[in-house]
Design an enzyme around this catalytic site. Structure first.
Site, short mmCIF file in Angstrom:
data_model
loop_
_atom_site.label_atom_id
_atom_site.label_comp_id
_atom_site.label_asym_id
_atom_site.label_seq_id
_atom_site.Cartn_x
_atom_site.Cartn_y
_atom_site.Cartn_z
N ASP A 110 0.83 -1.20 0.00
CA ASP A 110 0.00 0.00 0.00
C ASP A 110 0.87 1.25 0.00
OD1 ASP A 110 -2.15 -1.70 0.25
OD2 ASP A 110 -2.27 -1.47 2.43
N1 URA Z 1 -1.29 -5.86 4.14
C1 URA Z 1 -1.76 -4.59 4.11
O1 URA Z 1 -2.77 -4.29 4.73
N2 URA Z 1 -1.07 -3.68 3.39
C2 URA Z 1 0.06 -3.96 2.72
O2 URA Z 1 0.66 -3.05 2.10
C3 URA Z 1 0.54 -5.27 2.76
C4 URA Z 1 -0.16 -6.21 3.48
#
Ligand code: URA
Length: 262
Positions: A110
């Site tokens: 993310d």
């Molecule tokens: N889980 C999440 O919530 N975000 C990420 O970037 C990776 C795993």
């Protein structure tokens, strides 16, 4: 056997235009396995042939494999009207040097997640490693909004170990979260989550890759992830020498480690 035309290889490795390659061939400066080659269209086996130009050996590599320590505020997408992408962090020259497929992220992080991101042109390896049946473990350093008593911490560990239901998020359906491993980070070991502003920090290893999985797992526990960093994928750990927003190519040994995961 991965063979490729000599002129294409040399152009990708920065030896100028095909016209220039033709010239060096005709001048008798190009050798494959010690044998002079004058045809720019000759085929080279990238995995085993030794190619030299004017006495200099050209290291042949079909695919590019990068380990990045992703920083916040960059996205794992090819284009984004608003934010920089992880590809913007990579040197143009390196991006176009290789003969494999398009450079892509092996799984996404993310925008606000830091840490280990593999970028590669090797689509086959990505396909194998991301296949749902492969279950490559991924370990995250997680910082949480709410502090927890020891009893609550133990409760989290037990619930995560068994697996539990995670509710839907917007258009993403809920899912039955498979067993995962949660280890709390004590204050003395805090450097494992060095940038975390969390009131409680842990290392979480999951074996699947659902949308926003880690954040949703802790949201289900009525807590919130305030810091997230991937530190390990399979047996490959993030090199602590790589600073946030920086990267390096994987070593042959590391490529081997990744390949063995699938
Ligand atoms: N889980 C999440 O919530 N975000 C990420 O970037 C990776 C795993």
């Amino acid at each position: 056997m991965a063979t490729e035309r000599l002129d294409k290889i040399l152009a990708h490795h920065g030896f100028g235009t095909r016209k220039y390659v033709k010239k060096v061939c005709h001048e008798g400066l190009v050798f494959i396995n010690g044998k002079m080659v004058t045809d720019p269209g000759a085929h080279v086996d990238i995995s085993s042939d030794k190619l030299t130009i004017d006495g200099e050996e050209i290291k042949l590599q079909h695919d590019l494999y990068i380990m990045m320590n992703k920083c916040k505020d960059v996205v794992c997408a090819n284009k984004d009207g608003e934010h920089r992408t992880v590809f913007d962090l990579i040197d143009e020259g390196l991006r176009h040097k290789f003969l494999g497929g398009d450079l892509h992220c092996m799984g996404r992080l993310d925008i606000d997640t830091e840490g280990l991101l593999i970028l590669t042109t090797d689509g086959q390896l990505t396909h194998r490693l991301l296949a749902p049946k492969t279950h490559v473990p991924k370990t995250y350093a997680v910082g949480l909004r709410d502090s927890l008593t020891q009893e609550q911490k133990n409760e989290y560990v037990e619930i995560f170990k068994k697996g539990f239901w995670v509710d839907r998020e917007q258009n993403e359906s809920g899912f039955d979260c498979k067993p995962s491993e949660l280890v709390w980070i004590s204050d003395e070991n805090k450097k494992q989550a060095e940038n975390s502003s969390g009131k409680a920090d842990c290392l979480l290893t999951i074996y699947e890759g659902k949308y926003h999985q880690v954040k949703r797992m802790f949201a289900q526990m009525k807590n919130e992830v305030v810091y997230l960093k991937r530190v390990k994928m399979g047996a490959l750990s993030l090199d602590p020498k790589i600073k946030l927003g920086e990267y390096r190519e994987l070593t042959e040994h590391e490529i081997e480690i990744l390949s063995q995961e699938s």
